[in-house]
Design an enzyme around this catalytic site. Structure first.
Site, PDB file in Angstrom:
ATOM      1  N   HIS A  52     -36.368  -7.121  -4.698  1.00  0.00           N
ATOM      2  CA  HIS A  52     -35.041  -7.559  -5.152  1.00  0.00           C
ATOM      3  C   HIS A  52     -35.199  -8.441  -6.378  1.00  0.00           C
ATOM      4  O   HIS A  52     -36.312  -8.794  -6.766  1.00  0.00           O
ATOM      5  CB  HIS A  52     -34.265  -8.254  -4.033  1.00  0.00           C
ATOM      6  CG  HIS A  52     -34.827  -9.552  -3.567  1.00  0.00           C
ATOM      7  ND1 HIS A  52     -36.024  -9.657  -2.893  1.00  0.00           N
ATOM      8  CD2 HIS A  52     -34.362 -10.834  -3.681  1.00  0.00           C
ATOM      9  CE1 HIS A  52     -36.257 -10.921  -2.603  1.00  0.00           C
ATOM     10  NE2 HIS A  52     -35.276 -11.659  -3.081  1.00  0.00           N
ATOM     11  N   HIS A  54     -34.389 -11.617  -7.361  1.00  0.00           N
ATOM     12  CA  HIS A  54     -34.509 -13.067  -7.480  1.00  0.00           C
ATOM     13  C   HIS A  54     -35.775 -13.462  -8.240  1.00  0.00           C
ATOM     14  O   HIS A  54     -36.834 -12.843  -8.089  1.00  0.00           O
ATOM     15  CB  HIS A  54     -34.471 -13.717  -6.097  1.00  0.00           C
ATOM     16  CG  HIS A  54     -33.101 -13.714  -5.501  1.00  0.00           C
ATOM     17  ND1 HIS A  54     -32.867 -13.891  -4.151  1.00  0.00           N
ATOM     18  CD2 HIS A  54     -31.865 -13.552  -6.065  1.00  0.00           C
ATOM     19  CE1 HIS A  54     -31.565 -13.838  -3.911  1.00  0.00           C
ATOM     20  NE2 HIS A  54     -30.947 -13.634  -5.061  1.00  0.00           N
ATOM     21  N   ASP A  56     -37.963 -15.785  -8.032  1.00  0.00           N
ATOM     22  CA  ASP A  56     -39.214 -16.112  -7.339  1.00  0.00           C
ATOM     23  C   ASP A  56     -39.914 -14.867  -6.811  1.00  0.00           C
ATOM     24  O   ASP A  56     -40.977 -14.965  -6.194  1.00  0.00           O
ATOM     25  CB  ASP A  56     -38.973 -17.131  -6.216  1.00  0.00           C
ATOM     26  CG  ASP A  56     -38.079 -16.609  -5.112  1.00  0.00           C
ATOM     27  OD1 ASP A  56     -37.097 -15.895  -5.408  1.00  0.00           O
ATOM     28  OD2 ASP A  56     -38.341 -16.920  -3.933  1.00  0.00           O
ATOM     29  N   HIS A  57     -39.346 -13.687  -7.099  1.00  0.00           N
ATOM     30  CA  HIS A  57     -39.977 -12.422  -6.737  1.00  0.00           C
ATOM     31  C   HIS A  57     -40.299 -11.571  -7.963  1.00  0.00           C
ATOM     32  O   HIS A  57     -41.009 -10.569  -7.837  1.00  0.00           O
ATOM     33  CB  HIS A  57     -39.077 -11.632  -5.783  1.00  0.00           C
ATOM     34  CG  HIS A  57     -38.889 -12.309  -4.466  1.00  0.00           C
ATOM     35  ND1 HIS A  57     -39.443 -11.849  -3.298  1.00  0.00           N
ATOM     36  CD2 HIS A  57     -38.220 -13.442  -4.131  1.00  0.00           C
ATOM     37  CE1 HIS A  57     -39.130 -12.666  -2.292  1.00  0.00           C
ATOM     38  NE2 HIS A  57     -38.385 -13.638  -2.787  1.00  0.00           N
ATOM     39  N   HIS A 108     -29.147  -9.702   1.737  1.00  0.00           N
ATOM     40  CA  HIS A 108     -29.623 -10.858   0.973  1.00  0.00           C
ATOM     41  C   HIS A 108     -29.181 -10.709  -0.484  1.00  0.00           C
ATOM     42  O   HIS A 108     -28.647 -11.638  -1.089  1.00  0.00           O
ATOM     43  CB  HIS A 108     -31.138 -10.947   1.091  1.00  0.00           C
ATOM     44  CG  HIS A 108     -31.758 -12.096   0.361  1.00  0.00           C
ATOM     45  ND1 HIS A 108     -31.543 -13.406   0.735  1.00  0.00           N
ATOM     46  CD2 HIS A 108     -32.601 -12.137  -0.702  1.00  0.00           C
ATOM     47  CE1 HIS A 108     -32.222 -14.214  -0.078  1.00  0.00           C
ATOM     48  NE2 HIS A 108     -32.875 -13.454  -0.960  1.00  0.00           N
ATOM     49  N   ASP A 130     -37.027 -10.500   1.318  1.00  0.00           N
ATOM     50  CA  ASP A 130     -36.297 -11.601   1.949  1.00  0.00           C
ATOM     51  C   ASP A 130     -35.239 -11.113   2.929  1.00  0.00           C
ATOM     52  O   ASP A 130     -34.292 -11.836   3.232  1.00  0.00           O
ATOM     53  CB  ASP A 130     -35.617 -12.467   0.879  1.00  0.00           C
ATOM     54  CG  ASP A 130     -36.590 -13.385   0.153  1.00  0.00           C
ATOM     55  OD1 ASP A 130     -37.782 -13.374   0.492  1.00  0.00           O
ATOM     56  OD2 ASP A 130     -36.139 -14.094  -0.762  1.00  0.00           O
ATOM     57  N   HIS A 168     -41.886 -15.288   2.562  1.00  0.00           N
ATOM     58  CA  HIS A 168     -41.806 -16.749   2.606  1.00  0.00           C
ATOM     59  C   HIS A 168     -42.421 -17.263   3.907  1.00  0.00           C
ATOM     60  O   HIS A 168     -42.284 -16.635   4.961  1.00  0.00           O
ATOM     61  CB  HIS A 168     -40.355 -17.245   2.531  1.00  0.00           C
ATOM     62  CG  HIS A 168     -39.741 -17.099   1.182  1.00  0.00           C
ATOM     63  ND1 HIS A 168     -39.922 -18.022   0.166  1.00  0.00           N
ATOM     64  CD2 HIS A 168     -38.941 -16.135   0.663  1.00  0.00           C
ATOM     65  CE1 HIS A 168     -39.251 -17.633  -0.904  1.00  0.00           C
ATOM     66  NE2 HIS A 168     -38.652 -16.489  -0.631  1.00  0.00           N
TER      67      HIS A 168
END
Length: 257
Positions: A52, A54, A56-57, A108, A130, A168
């Site tokens: 996805h 985001h 942080d990915h 998400h 996530d 995570h």
């Protein structure tokens, strides 16, 4: 094939799978840890899989692609660091000789996908981003409770021995909430002790398994009487409907401390 989680930021994991020569990584939010692992293990980065959009990915994707020439595969309907190949549910991708089925798991984010292979060294393997966490699930930033419940139901229907590679290290926090929902769940209590020991030894709690998550994760147990009763305590008059129970649990988790 070797599977290992590379820690990133404060609680992210970037999953690396390799055959001793070539590697794939999943959701590299930053590049340095991946580059160190590649160098230390003498690996060539073949492919980057993204679940996805985001940051942080995806934050390390461009740097890794430019440094290694790795191909990038990501979700069909989300903003992505171009160029890449885009895939959606029902498609397949083959990386390092391993065939992964792509599963649409919105909730998400609206276009979140997961990657699943039914057999890797004798066990199935799931990269779920996530969507599913051990003991929990992702927040609903873009999707609806009905979408997320359906996504989690798809993942819960996978074989019980499927290794669940979440992105995570949220497990202990999730289990604290899970025990508030199901204080009488003995298997959950045993899993809490196991995970506390893992973290005390600076070891990851992951990967989990689908079978374990079915037994301890309240977001996969929305039809269980104890979970329904806990949700109804939060929302008196709530119907014993799995989607309504899920929505109540997710709202409760959002404010749980």
């Amino acid at each position: 094939m070797q599977l290992l989680p590379i820690p990133a930021f404060t609680d992210n994991y970037i999953w690396l799978l390799h055959d001793g020569q070539r590697a794939l990584v999943v959701d590299p939010g930053e590049a340095p840890g991946v580059q160190r692992a590649l160098q230390d293990l003498g690996l060539t980065l073949d492919t980057i899989l993204i679940t996805h959009h985001h940051a942080d990915h995806t934050g390390g994707v461009a740097e890794l692609r430019e440094a290694t020439g790795a191909r990038v595969i990501g979700p069909a309907f989300e903003p992505m660091p171009e160029p890449l190949s885009r895939v959606g549910g029902g498609e397949q991708v083959t990386v390092l000789g391993v065939r992964f089925d792509v599963i649409d798991v919105p909730g998400h984010t609206s276009g979140h996908i997961a990657y699943y292979t039914p057999e890797l060294d004798g066990l199935p393997l799931l990269f779920c981003g996530d969507t599913l966490f051990s003991g929990g699930c992702g927040r609903l930033f873009e999707g609806t409770p009905a979408q997320m419940h359906d996504s989690l139901s798809q993942l819960a229907a996978l074989p019980g021995n499927t290794r669940v590679c979440c992105t995570h290290e949220y497990t202990l926090s999730n289990l604290k909430f899970a025990q508030a929902v199901e204080p009488g769940n003995a298997e959950l209590a045993a899993y809490v002790r196991h995970c506390q020991q893992q973290r005390a030894n600076n070891l990851p709690t992951l990967p989990s398994s689908i079978a374990l998550e079915r037994r301890i994760n309240p977001f996969l147990r929305t039809a269980e009487p104890a979970v329904v009763a806990a949700a109804q305590q939060q929302a008196p008059g709530l119907a014993a409907d799995p989607v309504a129970v899920f929505a109540t649990l997710r709202e409760w988790k959002n404010v749980f401390r």
